[in-house]
Design a protein around this motif. Structure first.
Motif, PDB file in Angstrom:
ATOM      1  N   ASN A   1      -5.828 -13.236  10.146  1.00  0.00           N
ATOM      2  CA  ASN A   1      -5.270 -14.201   9.197  1.00  0.00           C
ATOM      3  C   ASN A   1      -5.146 -13.525   7.836  1.00  0.00           C
ATOM      4  O   ASN A   1      -6.150 -13.365   7.141  1.00  0.00           O
ATOM      5  N   PRO A   2      -3.946 -13.148   7.417  1.00  0.00           N
ATOM      6  CA  PRO A   2      -3.786 -12.430   6.150  1.00  0.00           C
ATOM      7  C   PRO A   2      -4.161 -13.255   4.917  1.00  0.00           C
ATOM      8  O   PRO A   2      -4.311 -12.704   3.831  1.00  0.00           O
ATOM      9  N   ASN A   3      -4.350 -14.565   5.081  1.00  0.00           N
ATOM     10  CA  ASN A   3      -4.775 -15.406   3.955  1.00  0.00           C
ATOM     11  C   ASN A   3      -6.292 -15.590   3.908  1.00  0.00           C
ATOM     12  O   ASN A   3      -6.805 -16.304   3.048  1.00  0.00           O
ATOM     13  N   ASP A   4      -7.014 -14.951   4.823  1.00  0.00           N
ATOM     14  CA  ASP A   4      -8.486 -14.938   4.833  1.00  0.00           C
ATOM     15  C   ASP A   4      -8.911 -13.647   4.143  1.00  0.00           C
ATOM     16  O   ASP A   4      -8.778 -12.560   4.705  1.00  0.00           O
ATOM     17  N   ILE A   5      -9.401 -13.774   2.918  1.00  0.00           N
ATOM     18  CA  ILE A   5      -9.651 -12.631   2.043  1.00  0.00           C
ATOM     19  C   ILE A   5     -11.147 -12.465   1.780  1.00  0.00           C
ATOM     20  O   ILE A   5     -11.857 -13.447   1.551  1.00  0.00           O
ATOM     21  N   THR A   6     -11.589 -11.215   1.772  1.00  0.00           N
ATOM     22  CA  THR A   6     -12.922 -10.880   1.273  1.00  0.00           C
ATOM     23  C   THR A   6     -12.741  -9.853   0.168  1.00  0.00           C
ATOM     24  O   THR A   6     -12.016  -8.861   0.339  1.00  0.00           O
ATOM     25  N   VAL A   7     -13.347 -10.116  -0.975  1.00  0.00           N
ATOM     26  CA  VAL A   7     -13.315  -9.151  -2.079  1.00  0.00           C
ATOM     27  C   VAL A   7     -14.739  -8.705  -2.384  1.00  0.00           C
ATOM     28  O   VAL A   7     -15.692  -9.467  -2.177  1.00  0.00           O
ATOM     29  N   THR A   8     -14.854  -7.475  -2.848  1.00  0.00           N
ATOM     30  CA  THR A   8     -16.151  -6.976  -3.309  1.00  0.00           C
ATOM     31  C   THR A   8     -16.000  -6.517  -4.748  1.00  0.00           C
ATOM     32  O   THR A   8     -14.953  -5.996  -5.138  1.00  0.00           O
ATOM     33  N   HIS A   9     -17.051  -6.749  -5.519  1.00  0.00           N
ATOM     34  CA  HIS A   9     -17.125  -6.262  -6.895  1.00  0.00           C
ATOM     35  C   HIS A   9     -18.487  -5.625  -7.072  1.00  0.00           C
ATOM     36  O   HIS A   9     -19.506  -6.232  -6.712  1.00  0.00           O
ATOM     37  N   GLU A  10     -18.513  -4.420  -7.621  1.00  0.00           N
ATOM     38  CA  GLU A  10     -19.772  -3.722  -7.851  1.00  0.00           C
ATOM     39  C   GLU A  10     -20.118  -3.759  -9.333  1.00  0.00           C
ATOM     40  O   GLU A  10     -19.235  -3.630 -10.194  1.00  0.00           O
ATOM     41  N   PHE A  11     -21.413  -3.917  -9.600  1.00  0.00           N
ATOM     42  CA  PHE A  11     -21.944  -4.005 -10.961  1.00  0.00           C
ATOM     43  C   PHE A  11     -23.162  -3.097 -11.091  1.00  0.00           C
ATOM     44  O   PHE A  11     -23.833  -2.811 -10.092  1.00  0.00           O
ATOM     45  N   ALA A  12     -23.488  -2.718 -12.299  1.00  0.00           N
ATOM     46  CA  ALA A  12     -24.664  -1.881 -12.541  1.00  0.00           C
ATOM     47  C   ALA A  12     -25.958  -2.650 -12.318  1.00  0.00           C
ATOM     48  O   ALA A  12     -26.958  -2.073 -11.883  1.00  0.00           O
ATOM     49  N   THR A  13     -25.944  -3.950 -12.619  1.00  0.00           N
ATOM     50  CA  THR A  13     -27.169  -4.744 -12.541  1.00  0.00           C
ATOM     51  C   THR A  13     -26.870  -6.134 -11.975  1.00  0.00           C
ATOM     52  O   THR A  13     -25.740  -6.623 -12.066  1.00  0.00           O
ATOM     53  N   PRO A  14     -27.896  -6.794 -11.446  1.00  0.00           N
ATOM     54  CA  PRO A  14     -27.710  -8.184 -10.997  1.00  0.00           C
ATOM     55  C   PRO A  14     -27.322  -9.107 -12.149  1.00  0.00           C
ATOM     56  O   PRO A  14     -26.546 -10.046 -11.970  1.00  0.00           O
ATOM     57  N   GLU A  15     -27.841  -8.836 -13.331  1.00  0.00           N
ATOM     58  CA  GLU A  15     -27.514  -9.666 -14.499  1.00  0.00           C
ATOM     59  C   GLU A  15     -26.036  -9.582 -14.842  1.00  0.00           C
ATOM     60  O   GLU A  15     -25.415 -10.594 -15.184  1.00  0.00           O
ATOM     61  N   ALA A  16     -25.459  -8.390 -14.753  1.00  0.00           N
ATOM     62  CA  ALA A  16     -24.027  -8.225 -15.025  1.00  0.00           C
ATOM     63  C   ALA A  16     -23.201  -9.011 -14.009  1.00  0.00           C
ATOM     64  O   ALA A  16     -22.205  -9.651 -14.362  1.00  0.00           O
ATOM     65  N   ALA A  17     -23.628  -8.975 -12.747  1.00  0.00           N
ATOM     66  CA  ALA A  17     -22.923  -9.727 -11.706  1.00  0.00           C
ATOM     67  C   ALA A  17     -22.991 -11.224 -11.983  1.00  0.00           C
ATOM     68  O   ALA A  17     -21.980 -11.932 -11.895  1.00  0.00           O
ATOM     69  N   LYS A  18     -24.166 -11.710 -12.330  1.00  0.00           N
ATOM     70  CA  LYS A  18     -24.350 -13.137 -12.599  1.00  0.00           C
ATOM     71  C   LYS A  18     -23.488 -13.581 -13.776  1.00  0.00           C
ATOM     72  O   LYS A  18     -22.833 -14.629 -13.726  1.00  0.00           O
ATOM     73  N   THR A  19     -23.465 -12.790 -14.834  1.00  0.00           N
ATOM     74  CA  THR A  19     -22.660 -13.112 -16.015  1.00  0.00           C
ATOM     75  C   THR A  19     -21.183 -13.192 -15.647  1.00  0.00           C
ATOM     76  O   THR A  19     -20.477 -14.124 -16.046  1.00  0.00           O
ATOM     77  N   PHE A  20     -20.708 -12.223 -14.867  1.00  0.00           N
ATOM     78  CA  PHE A  20     -19.307 -12.210 -14.448  1.00  0.00           C
ATOM     79  C   PHE A  20     -18.974 -13.456 -13.626  1.00  0.00           C
ATOM     80  O   PHE A  20     -17.952 -14.102 -13.843  1.00  0.00           O
ATOM     81  N   MET A  21     -19.840 -13.802 -12.682  1.00  0.00           N
ATOM     82  CA  MET A  21     -19.569 -14.942 -11.799  1.00  0.00           C
ATOM     83  C   MET A  21     -19.560 -16.270 -12.538  1.00  0.00           C
ATOM     84  O   MET A  21     -19.028 -17.253 -12.030  1.00  0.00           O
ATOM     85  N   GLN A  22     -20.111 -16.313 -13.748  1.00  0.00           N
ATOM     86  CA  GLN A  22     -20.137 -17.549 -14.525  1.00  0.00           C
ATOM     87  C   GLN A  22     -18.976 -17.656 -15.513  1.00  0.00           C
ATOM     88  O   GLN A  22     -18.862 -18.663 -16.219  1.00  0.00           O
ATOM     89  N   LEU A  23     -18.104 -16.663 -15.555  1.00  0.00           N
ATOM     90  CA  LEU A  23     -16.985 -16.693 -16.499  1.00  0.00           C
ATOM     91  C   LEU A  23     -16.020 -17.833 -16.191  1.00  0.00           C
ATOM     92  O   LEU A  23     -15.576 -17.998 -15.044  1.00  0.00           O
ATOM     93  N   GLU A  24     -15.680 -18.594 -17.197  1.00  0.00           N
ATOM     94  CA  GLU A  24     -14.663 -19.634 -17.028  1.00  0.00           C
ATOM     95  C   GLU A  24     -13.319 -19.002 -16.687  1.00  0.00           C
ATOM     96  O   GLU A  24     -12.536 -19.566 -15.917  1.00  0.00           O
ATOM     97  N   GLU A  25     -13.043 -17.827 -17.229  1.00  0.00           N
ATOM     98  CA  GLU A  25     -11.794 -17.114 -16.920  1.00  0.00           C
ATOM     99  C   GLU A  25     -11.696 -16.824 -15.419  1.00  0.00           C
ATOM    100  O   GLU A  25     -10.603 -16.876 -14.851  1.00  0.00           O
ATOM    101  N   LEU A  26     -12.816 -16.507 -14.794  1.00  0.00           N
ATOM    102  CA  LEU A  26     -12.828 -16.249 -13.355  1.00  0.00           C
ATOM    103  C   LEU A  26     -12.513 -17.526 -12.590  1.00  0.00           C
ATOM    104  O   LEU A  26     -11.675 -17.529 -11.680  1.00  0.00           O
ATOM    105  N   ARG A  27     -13.149 -18.611 -12.959  1.00  0.00           N
ATOM    106  CA  ARG A  27     -12.877 -19.896 -12.286  1.00  0.00           C
ATOM    107  C   ARG A  27     -11.401 -20.289 -12.420  1.00  0.00           C
ATOM    108  O   ARG A  27     -10.778 -20.762 -11.475  1.00  0.00           O
ATOM    109  N   SER A  28     -10.868 -20.103 -13.602  1.00  0.00           N
ATOM    110  CA  SER A  28      -9.466 -20.432 -13.850  1.00  0.00           C
ATOM    111  C   SER A  28      -8.543 -19.569 -12.997  1.00  0.00           C
ATOM    112  O   SER A  28      -7.582 -20.072 -12.398  1.00  0.00           O
ATOM    113  N   ALA A  29      -8.822 -18.279 -12.923  1.00  0.00           N
ATOM    114  CA  ALA A  29      -7.989 -17.376 -12.119  1.00  0.00           C
ATOM    115  C   ALA A  29      -8.057 -17.751 -10.640  1.00  0.00           C
ATOM    116  O   ALA A  29      -7.047 -17.701  -9.936  1.00  0.00           O
ATOM    117  N   MET A  30      -9.232 -18.153 -10.175  1.00  0.00           N
ATOM    118  CA  MET A  30      -9.359 -18.548  -8.776  1.00  0.00           C
ATOM    119  C   MET A  30      -8.532 -19.797  -8.487  1.00  0.00           C
ATOM    120  O   MET A  30      -7.862 -19.884  -7.451  1.00  0.00           O
TER     121      MET A  30
END
Length: 89
Positions: free
Chosen positions: A43-72
Motif C-alpha cells: 500500500n503506497p499510502n502506508d508510510i513509515t518515517v524515521t527521524h534521528e536526534f542526538a538526544t531523547p529531549e531533542a526528539a520530544k521537543t520536535f514531536m511537540q512542535l505545532e508546526e509539525l502537527r500543522s504539516a501532518m
C-alpha cells in the motif's frame, strides 16, 4: 542516538510527499540529524518515517512542535499515527 518511528496512512502519497519535503528546513532547525521515508510494499499510502536526534529531549521537543502537527494535517494523514521512540545501544 534517538530514533523516532512514525507510521501512518496518507490519503495521497504524492501530495503528502510535497508537504514532507517542504518541511525539511523545519526538521533541520529543530534537531533532526537524519530522516528516511518508507512505503509499504502492499500500500503506497502506508508510510513509515524515521527521524534521528542526538538526544531523547531533542526528539520530544520536535514531536511537540505545532508546526509539525500543522504539516501532518496539511499532508493528509488518515487517522492517528503510531509512534515509537528507540535508543541505539
Amino acid at each position: 542516538m534517538t530514533t523516532v518511528f512514525v507510521r501512518h496512512e496518507v490519503s495521497d502519497y504524492a501530495a503528502w510527499r510535497k508537504v514532507y519535503d517542504a518541511f525539511r528546513s523545519v526538521q533541520a532547525a529543530n534537531g533532526v540529524i537524519a530522516e528516511a521515508v518508507f512505503q509499504s510494499a502492499d500500500n503506497p499510502n502506508d508510510i513509515t518515517v524515521t527521524h534521528e536526534f542526538a538526544t531523547p529531549e531533542a526528539a520530544k521537543t520536535f514531536m511537540q512542535l505545532e508546526e509539525l502537527r500543522s504539516a501532518m494535517r496539511t499532508g493528509g494523514i488518515v487517522g492517528a499515527p503510531t509512534v515509537w521512540v528507540v535508543e541505539r545501544t
